[in-house]
Design a protein around this motif. Structure first.
Motif, PDB file in Angstrom:
ATOM      1  N   TYR A   3      -1.393  -2.581  -1.872  1.00 22.23           N
ATOM      2  CA  TYR A   3      -0.399  -3.139  -2.646  1.00 22.23           C
ATOM      3  C   TYR A   3      -0.055  -4.539  -2.290  1.00 22.23           C
ATOM      4  CZ  TYR A   3       0.548   1.694  -4.368  1.00 22.23           C
ATOM      5  OH  TYR A   3       0.482   3.010  -4.749  1.00 22.23           O
ATOM      6  N   ALA A   4       0.344  -5.357  -3.158  1.00 19.09           N
ATOM      7  CA  ALA A   4       0.646  -6.680  -2.882  1.00 19.09           C
ATOM      8  C   ALA A   4       1.885  -6.999  -2.176  1.00 19.09           C
ATOM      9  CB  ALA A   4       0.841  -7.769  -4.169  1.00 19.09           C
ATOM     10  N   ILE A   5       2.809  -5.691  -2.120  1.00 21.06           N
ATOM     11  CA  ILE A   5       3.998  -5.729  -1.168  1.00 21.06           C
ATOM     12  C   ILE A   5       4.158  -4.338  -0.828  1.00 21.06           C
ATOM     13  CG2 ILE A   5       5.323  -7.533  -2.688  1.00 21.06           C
ATOM     14  CD1 ILE A   5       6.698  -5.457  -4.076  1.00 21.06           C
ATOM     15  N   PRO A   6       4.883  -4.072   0.274  1.00 19.78           N
ATOM     16  CA  PRO A   6       5.187  -2.904   0.835  1.00 19.78           C
ATOM     17  C   PRO A   6       5.719  -1.971  -0.396  1.00 19.78           C
ATOM     18  CG  PRO A   6       6.012  -4.411   2.199  1.00 19.78           C
ATOM     19  CD  PRO A   6       5.775  -5.228   1.040  1.00 19.78           C
TER      20      PRO A   6
END
Length: 228
Positions: A3-6
């Motif tokens: 994922y690009a962020i958590p």
């Protein structure tokens, strides 16, 4: 998968007598499911067209955590409700098959920014800002359906600072659990992890900072906490 962020944490509820937890997918709510509450709100019950709304899954407050008094309101109200947790779902579920989808039961508070709801009603606007805000769904630990003994006389009670504010019987509900699930499944595809708030009896009123609450679905679940 990366994922690009958590990835967000999955909200969950404790289970009575177990170290496991129940993951929460969505929260559905039915309004005006007790006739006396509808009357105290100046509304009528339309049995043929139940009123539904949603809260985000991460609105749950559990494990004894404080409930922060929400921003943008001066009139926070409590609504004590039985909460139904689903282990399976589907579309167009027949009422006589609906209870087989129930994993367990608990008790919760549908917290409402009543002043914002009044404005929304007056303008025929959606209720989202009044119902679906952060920390708006305190919920107890869940009891598995196989261990819950429920009937029409099962009491639903809310005590604030030692004083009873709300009290009703499950038999007072306009739509029972099986009927609620069946109707909801004609509007949404229900799935495992969904919670359903089943409506509140009369006696809703304001909460203030520092208030202590004790909600109980008799013989099934209790919820205690404080408005911070």
């Amino acid at each position: 998968m990366s994922y690009a962020i958590p990835a967000p944490v999955v909200p969950s509820l404790p289970i009575i007598g177990s170290d496991q937890r129940f993951p929460v997918r969505r929260i559905f709510c039915i309004g005006r499911n007790y006739a006396e509450h509808a009357r105290e709100m100046g509304a009528t019950v339309d049995k043929d067209t139940p009123l539904f709304f949603c809260k985000p899954a991460d609105a749950v407050v559990t494990d004894g955590a404080d409930v922060p008094y929400p921003q943008a309101t001066a009139d926070l109200h409590h609504e004590v409700e039985m909460v139904v947790a689903l282990s399976a779902g589907g579309r167009d579920i027949p009422a006589d098959q609906a209870l087989a989808r129930v994993w367990g039961y608990g008790v919760g508070l549908d917290l409402t920014r009543r002043d914002l709801q009044a404005v929304a009603k007056a303008k025929s606007h959606p209720w989202d800002v009044a119902k679906a805000f952060d920390h708006s769904a305190p919920v107890s630990a869940l009891r598995p359906a196989s261990e819950a003994r429920l009937d029409g006389d099962t009491a639903l009670t809310l005590i604030i600072n030692g004083e009873q504010r709300q009290h009703g019987r499950l038999g007072d509900m306009v739509h029972g659990v099986a009927e609620i699930i069946a109707i909801l499944s004609t509007l949404f595809e229900l799935k495992a992890g969904d919670l359903i708030f089943t409506g509140t009896p009369a006696g809703v009123s304001a909460l203030k900072r520092g208030d202590q609450f004790h909600a109980e679905l008799a013989g099934v679940a209790t919820l205690e906490g404080r408005v911070a």
